[in-house]
Write a protein that holds these residues in place. Sequence first.
Motif, mmCIF file in Angstrom:
data_model
loop_
_atom_site.group_PDB
_atom_site.id
_atom_site.type_symbol
_atom_site.label_atom_id
_atom_site.label_comp_id
_atom_site.label_asym_id
_atom_site.label_seq_id
_atom_site.Cartn_x
_atom_site.Cartn_y
_atom_site.Cartn_z
ATOM 1 N N GLU A 74 0.798 -1.237 0.000
ATOM 2 C CA GLU A 74 0.000 0.000 0.000
ATOM 3 C C GLU A 74 0.827 1.283 0.000
ATOM 4 O O GLU A 74 0.326 2.339 -0.352
ATOM 5 C CB GLU A 74 -0.986 0.002 1.178
ATOM 6 N N VAL A 75 2.112 1.208 0.367
ATOM 7 C CA VAL A 75 2.963 2.400 0.341
ATOM 8 C C VAL A 75 3.954 2.383 -0.826
ATOM 9 O O VAL A 75 4.812 3.254 -0.935
ATOM 10 C CB VAL A 75 3.714 2.623 1.686
ATOM 11 N N GLY A 76 3.849 1.381 -1.707
ATOM 12 C CA GLY A 76 4.686 1.331 -2.896
ATOM 13 C C GLY A 76 5.963 0.533 -2.769
ATOM 14 O O GLY A 76 6.766 0.519 -3.700
ATOM 15 N N ASP A 77 6.192 -0.124 -1.626
ATOM 16 C CA ASP A 77 7.378 -0.975 -1.479
ATOM 17 C C ASP A 77 7.138 -2.296 -2.211
ATOM 18 O O ASP A 77 6.042 -2.855 -2.180
ATOM 19 C CB ASP A 77 7.662 -1.264 -0.002
ATOM 20 N N HIS A 83 8.889 -8.667 1.499
ATOM 21 C CA HIS A 83 9.416 -7.392 1.020
ATOM 22 C C HIS A 83 10.835 -7.553 0.487
ATOM 23 O O HIS A 83 11.649 -8.283 1.067
ATOM 24 C CB HIS A 83 9.399 -6.345 2.135
ATOM 25 N N VAL A 84 11.099 -6.881 -0.617
ATOM 26 C CA VAL A 84 12.441 -6.822 -1.218
ATOM 27 C C VAL A 84 12.725 -5.352 -1.533
ATOM 28 O O VAL A 84 12.819 -4.948 -2.674
ATOM 29 C CB VAL A 84 12.558 -7.715 -2.470
ATOM 30 N N GLU A 110 20.615 -2.533 -0.114
ATOM 31 C CA GLU A 110 20.902 -2.159 -1.502
ATOM 32 C C GLU A 110 20.307 -3.199 -2.442
ATOM 33 O O GLU A 110 20.850 -4.300 -2.594
ATOM 34 C CB GLU A 110 22.419 -2.066 -1.720
ATOM 35 N N ARG A 111 19.176 -2.888 -3.042
ATOM 36 C CA ARG A 111 18.555 -3.769 -4.040
ATOM 37 C C ARG A 111 18.066 -2.923 -5.214
ATOM 38 O O ARG A 111 16.866 -2.865 -5.489
ATOM 39 C CB ARG A 111 17.390 -4.545 -3.426
ATOM 40 N N PRO A 112 18.981 -2.282 -5.935
ATOM 41 C CA PRO A 112 18.554 -1.422 -7.040
ATOM 42 C C PRO A 112 17.815 -2.185 -8.138
ATOM 43 O O PRO A 112 17.011 -1.599 -8.865
ATOM 44 C CB PRO A 112 19.860 -0.810 -7.549
#
Length: 74
Positions: free
Chosen positions: A12-15, A27-28, A36-38
Amino acid sequence: MQQPIIDFDQDEVGDWRAILACGHRQHVRHNPPLVERPWVLSAEGRARFVGVVLVCKRCDEEGGDESLPSVNHG
């Protein structure tokens, strides 16, 4: 329990979250400097990680189905 990533979605927050074969989500996030997961920021980057195996803590807690095959990405 190890589960392969089958897709991704956003909370819901865009993660970003990985959707695992078991149906659970993990979550990633790309949250520098802590994580750091660009690769998660682009569709191409996420596509490269489909099939990568993650440990699903919810399956471990719930005693999920261990008969699912592990998929290695490499």
